[in-house]
Motif scaffolding. Sequence first.
Motif, mmCIF file in Angstrom:
data_model
loop_
_atom_site.group_PDB
_atom_site.id
_atom_site.type_symbol
_atom_site.label_atom_id
_atom_site.label_comp_id
_atom_site.label_asym_id
_atom_site.label_seq_id
_atom_site.Cartn_x
_atom_site.Cartn_y
_atom_site.Cartn_z
ATOM 1 N N ASN A 254 5.537 17.639 -1.856
ATOM 2 C CA ASN A 254 4.284 17.320 -1.176
ATOM 3 C C ASN A 254 4.237 15.813 -1.013
ATOM 4 O O ASN A 254 3.985 15.071 -1.959
ATOM 5 N N CYS A 255 4.500 15.344 0.201
ATOM 6 C CA CYS A 255 4.591 13.903 0.442
ATOM 7 C C CYS A 255 3.286 13.187 0.130
ATOM 8 O O CYS A 255 3.290 12.008 -0.251
ATOM 9 N N ALA A 256 2.151 13.867 0.281
ATOM 10 C CA ALA A 256 0.853 13.236 0.017
ATOM 11 C C ALA A 256 0.596 13.076 -1.476
ATOM 12 O O ALA A 256 -0.222 12.255 -1.880
ATOM 13 N N ALA A 257 1.297 13.877 -2.300
ATOM 14 C CA ALA A 257 1.048 13.844 -3.742
ATOM 15 C C ALA A 257 2.038 12.958 -4.492
ATOM 16 O O ALA A 257 1.910 12.776 -5.702
ATOM 17 N N GLU A 301 2.232 11.979 5.692
ATOM 18 C CA GLU A 301 1.750 11.077 4.645
ATOM 19 C C GLU A 301 2.865 10.234 4.047
ATOM 20 O O GLU A 301 2.621 9.438 3.139
ATOM 21 N N MET A 302 4.117 10.405 4.516
ATOM 22 C CA MET A 302 5.236 9.653 3.936
ATOM 23 C C MET A 302 5.169 8.191 4.369
ATOM 24 O O MET A 302 4.998 7.893 5.550
ATOM 25 N N PRO A 303 5.319 7.249 3.419
ATOM 26 C CA PRO A 303 5.296 5.814 3.775
ATOM 27 C C PRO A 303 6.435 5.458 4.732
ATOM 28 O O PRO A 303 7.495 6.093 4.732
ATOM 29 N N LEU A 304 6.210 4.423 5.524
ATOM 30 C CA LEU A 304 7.194 4.009 6.535
ATOM 31 C C LEU A 304 8.540 3.643 5.907
ATOM 32 O O LEU A 304 9.597 3.923 6.476
ATOM 33 N N GLU A 305 8.518 2.992 4.714
ATOM 34 C CA GLU A 305 9.769 2.590 4.084
ATOM 35 C C GLU A 305 10.639 3.803 3.768
ATOM 36 O O GLU A 305 11.858 3.802 3.970
ATOM 37 N N ALA A 306 10.011 4.871 3.258
ATOM 38 C CA ALA A 306 10.760 6.081 2.933
ATOM 39 C C ALA A 306 11.200 6.812 4.199
ATOM 40 O O ALA A 306 12.233 7.497 4.199
ATOM 41 N N GLN A 307 10.431 6.663 5.278
ATOM 42 C CA GLN A 307 10.805 7.327 6.532
ATOM 43 C C GLN A 307 12.162 6.841 7.039
ATOM 44 O O GLN A 307 12.957 7.616 7.578
ATOM 45 N N ALA A 308 12.448 5.538 6.864
ATOM 46 C CA ALA A 308 13.727 4.989 7.320
ATOM 47 C C ALA A 308 14.884 5.624 6.560
ATOM 48 O O ALA A 308 15.919 5.977 7.147
ATOM 49 N N GLN A 350 1.972 4.507 12.436
ATOM 50 C CA GLN A 350 2.001 5.055 11.086
ATOM 51 C C GLN A 350 3.182 6.001 10.866
ATOM 52 O O GLN A 350 3.425 6.421 9.738
ATOM 53 N N PHE A 351 3.871 6.314 11.955
ATOM 54 C CA PHE A 351 5.009 7.221 11.819
ATOM 55 C C PHE A 351 6.094 6.782 12.789
ATOM 56 O O PHE A 351 5.810 6.467 13.955
ATOM 57 N N ARG A 352 7.337 6.757 12.312
ATOM 58 C CA ARG A 352 8.451 6.290 13.139
ATOM 59 C C ARG A 352 8.716 7.271 14.284
ATOM 60 O O ARG A 352 8.831 8.482 14.057
ATOM 61 N N SER A 353 8.850 6.728 15.485
ATOM 62 C CA SER A 353 9.103 7.596 16.635
ATOM 63 C C SER A 353 10.480 8.245 16.555
ATOM 64 O O SER A 353 10.643 9.425 16.897
ATOM 65 N N ASP A 354 11.507 7.487 16.049
ATOM 66 C CA ASP A 354 12.846 8.073 15.963
ATOM 67 C C ASP A 354 12.890 9.205 14.948
ATOM 68 O O ASP A 354 13.577 10.213 15.146
ATOM 69 N N SER A 492 -7.181 12.039 0.943
ATOM 70 C CA SER A 492 -6.371 11.422 1.986
ATOM 71 C C SER A 492 -6.835 11.851 3.376
ATOM 72 O O SER A 492 -6.946 11.041 4.300
ATOM 73 N N ARG A 493 -7.135 13.153 3.513
ATOM 74 C CA ARG A 493 -7.605 13.663 4.811
ATOM 75 C C ARG A 493 -8.967 13.077 5.166
ATOM 76 O O ARG A 493 -9.238 12.737 6.324
#
Length: 508
Positions: A254-257, A301-308, A350-354, A492-493
Amino acid sequence: MGDNEASYRALLAVTNVLNSQRDTDSLWRAITEQIRKVLSWERAGITLYHPETDSFRFHAVETNMPNRVLQRDAVIPKAGSAVGWVYEHRAIHVRPDLHRERVFLEDQYYAQEGLGRMINLPLLVGDACIGTLNIGSVERGEPDPGHLEFLQLVATQIAYAVDHVKSYEQIDKLRHQLARENAYLVEELKLTHNFGAMVGLSAAFRKGMAQAEAVAPTSTTVLITGETGTGKELMARAIHELSPRRDKPFIRVNCAALPMGLVESELFGHERGAFTGADQRRPGRFELANGGTLFLDEIGEMPLEAQAKLLRVLEDGLVDRVGGTRPVPVDVRVIAATNSDLVAAVSDGQFRSDLYYRLHVFPILLPPLRDRREDIPLLARHFLEAYRVKLKRPALELSADSMDRLTRYAWPGNVRELQNVIERAVILARSPVVDIEPQFLSTPASPAEPSSNLTDIERRHIVRVLESTHWRIYGPQGAAAQLGMNPSTLRSRMKKLGVTRPANLPIA
């Protein structure tokens, strides 16, 4: 070759045999063959002590005598027996002439078989005696002291070997038992996780299932979207169970948790010393799911750093542990889910397009329950029966008014809300006919309110539930429980939707 050399060669052979056997029968046959190379015998046997009956049972017997009395599985009581004496005294006992003197109760049976001499030796494991080694021969007279010394060494080796083999057999038995229990629990788990989610005949439901069945055999990344409570995790599990990865792990995140600051460590793992408190290497969720499926719930809810880093895993199959210097290859099928608008999140930065396009390879939209009203009676009866069995109730049925009320209700909480309502009704039911009272439903029983977008519907629903619980979020009667959400997810919501508590109300 002298007697001593023959004895030690035989003892070495016995040791080698003991280290290579994994069942009692083959162990015993190999041992008796080696003993015969040192001294002649016509009967050899092992008895093991059984404390529950205070007796000994022959677990192995090898004999050349035509008249066999004490066979394998024969039981000898401890009291008055030679094996009992050896057990009590932890010492060898020899009867050199059974024709002239029969001291113990089993001696008469040995004499009937035609034996002239019997040697009983204790099987000692440390200070404990687990049984006896029994060597009988037609020849009478005192045995050679060197032969007794050899037999005593053999008995010690046999004792430890039998103890190890019995432990191995017990472990093997437990392993098979655990395998059976695991198979049973897996089936139970499947039933639990499929609890109502895969029930339906509506066109909207069938479309989603058809998409799942089509993509399941592949390793394609799947993005499941839909409102809270539509069964996104259960759809992900269904895809996993229909895939070739079904026997490998299904790991849910659960990315939000995930704790802030530890998201990358949780997902990708860390090396020892990577940060304060990292006292040992720890594999991340991707490594735990290797060979199987990783379900990333609330991916928005995943942070941008982890998205990369996630994007790299999806493209290269390589995980970078926090503090690591070398990437770790993984074979993981990713299924992501969200109830938020990722397109809007991309626009807001807030979210990476790629990453969005990489996840959006195969989207599956789960319809809200209000768009599959014909499935509501099927789901309601399914949950009713499931909770009847779980709560050990007699046959139950929903009243006609209740079924009508369920069918007309807008179900902003979707299938999860329906499940919660049925469970509550079954618990409170005092007769075989279950009634769904209006207060069980968090909003009036009316068609869904018109709205131009999903966000407005979600915002109104959350506000209505919060108002009905006096803005209490936590606890069994709190809004999070009513909505089927984790309290941190609800907060969060609320933040994302701009829902704030009235200033004149205390924090709950």
